[in-house]
Design an enzyme around this catalytic site. Structure first.
Site, PDB file in Angstrom:
ATOM      1  N   HIS A  18     -18.630  -1.538 -23.556  1.00  0.00           N
ATOM      2  CA  HIS A  18     -18.937  -1.646 -24.994  1.00  0.00           C
ATOM      3  C   HIS A  18     -19.366  -0.299 -25.589  1.00  0.00           C
ATOM      4  O   HIS A  18     -19.432  -0.171 -26.812  1.00  0.00           O
ATOM      5  CB  HIS A  18     -20.071  -2.647 -25.249  1.00  0.00           C
ATOM      6  N   ASP A  47     -13.740  -8.613 -17.908  1.00  0.00           N
ATOM      7  CA  ASP A  47     -15.069  -9.040 -18.371  1.00  0.00           C
ATOM      8  C   ASP A  47     -14.858 -10.054 -19.507  1.00  0.00           C
ATOM      9  O   ASP A  47     -13.884  -9.952 -20.257  1.00  0.00           O
ATOM     10  CB  ASP A  47     -15.854  -7.827 -18.887  1.00  0.00           C
ATOM     11  N   HIS A  72     -16.295 -10.378 -22.229  1.00  0.00           N
ATOM     12  CA  HIS A  72     -16.400  -9.765 -23.558  1.00  0.00           C
ATOM     13  C   HIS A  72     -15.293  -8.733 -23.747  1.00  0.00           C
ATOM     14  O   HIS A  72     -14.861  -8.100 -22.782  1.00  0.00           O
ATOM     15  CB  HIS A  72     -17.763  -9.077 -23.722  1.00  0.00           C
ATOM     16  N   ASP A 117     -18.790 -12.353 -16.017  1.00  0.00           N
ATOM     17  CA  ASP A 117     -19.440 -13.257 -16.962  1.00  0.00           C
ATOM     18  C   ASP A 117     -18.473 -14.312 -17.518  1.00  0.00           C
ATOM     19  O   ASP A 117     -18.879 -15.121 -18.355  1.00  0.00           O
ATOM     20  CB  ASP A 117     -20.142 -12.478 -18.087  1.00  0.00           C
TER      21      ASP A 117
HETATM   22 ZN   LIG Z   1     -19.458  -8.970 -20.528  1.00  0.00          ZN
END
Ligand SMILES: [Zn+2]
Length: 347
Positions: free
Chosen positions: A127, A164, A166, A251
């Site tokens: 991120h 991931d 996200h 995740d």
């Molecule tokens: Zn994540």
């Protein structure tokens, strides 16, 4: 190419010195779970690479001088860098250590001195944007490693697969204008951080080299494995990378407290085994994973264990991909159609 099938690991107790002062899901115990996952793996199947600090020059290929200054200014302090992202006294150094270690691991694999590697590092990185920390991430390790491969070793074609849960906004933004770094992301959508729509496919010369696969919440092994098989792998084969880097978050696990997906620990193992086969077929086996998210400690440990086993098993005992018992037709079809503008293998 090296003959040995050992998995090169980066781990270092200093990665646990980035530590929250109040409850936070991105915590040092995550790496203790990773350590326990390695216990019981035949040590002759593993090799270790020492951690090292990233140089300013390496960081500045991805991040702005202002961001580097921010990280310097907060050395020895506690700071809240965004609503989700803390820095403790040692965090700047730890992030620098994570980035430098991944650069070294990726270079070792790219040069053929190691077949494949898995960096068990913190904080996560995907991120982090050029100019700021974000979403638990201080430096974008995988982007820094990809830039180092290009700048220092002249590797031209790099694929980054981000599984991931996200979307890896920072990684996408680092490379979205480039055609020779493929960014391929499976992520829950709509979800944090809000980017990663199907329509985000790169800019200018880089159009097509960003492949977003936004998955609705509730997707599990069948959806992930089908999308990887029917969308990600054809794109990777058409792109023909020289090395495959993976932002390996866990995740999307069915027990993860932050997200809403249903991937199992065994599912992550099968995905890793398949990705290993793909790297063998496309880029001489050159495969490097970097740990990103994964916040249920037990699920994280189990998943890392399954992935490590898949990556260091003798080739003949690799877990075969499952037969497609459940066809996830609509999702796969939607992704194939959306990306077929840029990828003939999806037509
Ligand atoms: Zn994540």
């Amino acid at each position: 190419m090296v003959d040995d099938e050992r998995l090169w690991i980066v781990r270092d107790p200093r990665f646990r010195e980035h530590a929250p002062w109040a409850g936070h899901p991105e915590r040092p115990e995550r790496l203790l779970a990773a350590e326990r996952a390695l216990d019981g793996i035949d040590p002759s199947r593993l090799a270790e690479l020492p951690a090292r600090l990233a140089l300013d020059e390496e960081i500045l290929r991805v991040h702005t001088p202002d961001h580097l200054d921010t990280l310097r200014r907060i050395e020895g302090l506690r700071a809240q860098l965004d609503p989700d992202t803390y820095a403790s006294e040692r965090s700047s150094e730890v992030a620098r250590l994570a980035a430098g270690s991944l650069v070294d691991l990726a270079k070792r694999v790219a040069r053929g001195e190691a077949r494949r590697g898995f960096a068990l590092l913190r904080p996560p990185g995907h991120h982090a944007e050029a100019a700021r920390a974000m979403g638990f991430c201080l430096l974008n390790q995988i982007a820094i490693a990809a830039r180092a491969l290009r700048a220092d070793l002249g590797i031209e074609r790099i694929a980054i697969l981000d599984w991931d849960v996200h979307h890896g906004n920072g990684t996408q933004h680092s490379f979205e204008r480039e055609r020779d770094v493929l960014f391929l992301s499976l992520h829950q959508f709509p979800f944090y951080p809000g980017t990663g729509r199907l329509s985000e496919c790169g800019e200018g010369e880089g159009r097509g080299a960003t492949v977003n696969l936004p998955m609705p919440s509730g997707c599990g092994d069948a959806e992930y494995e089908s999308v990887i098989e029917a969308v990600a792998i054809p794109v990777l084969a058409e792109f023909r990378p020289e090395i495959l880097l993976v932002s390996a978050g866990f995740d999307a696990h069915e027990r993860d407290p932050l997200a809403g997906m249903g991937v199992t620990s065994a599912g992550f193992g099968r995905i890793a085994a398949r990705v290993r086969e793909v790297a063998n077929a496309l880029c001489g086996g050159r495969l490097v994973l970097a740990l990103e998210g994964g916040y249920d400690l037990e699920a994280l440990g189990e998943s890392i264990r399954a992935v490590v086993e898949a990556l260091c098993a003798p080739a003949r005992t690799l877990i075969p991909p499952p037969s497609s018992t459940r066809v996830v037709g609509a999702l796969v079809q939607r992704f194939r159609e959306a990306h077929s503008t840029h990828w003939t293998s999806l037509r």
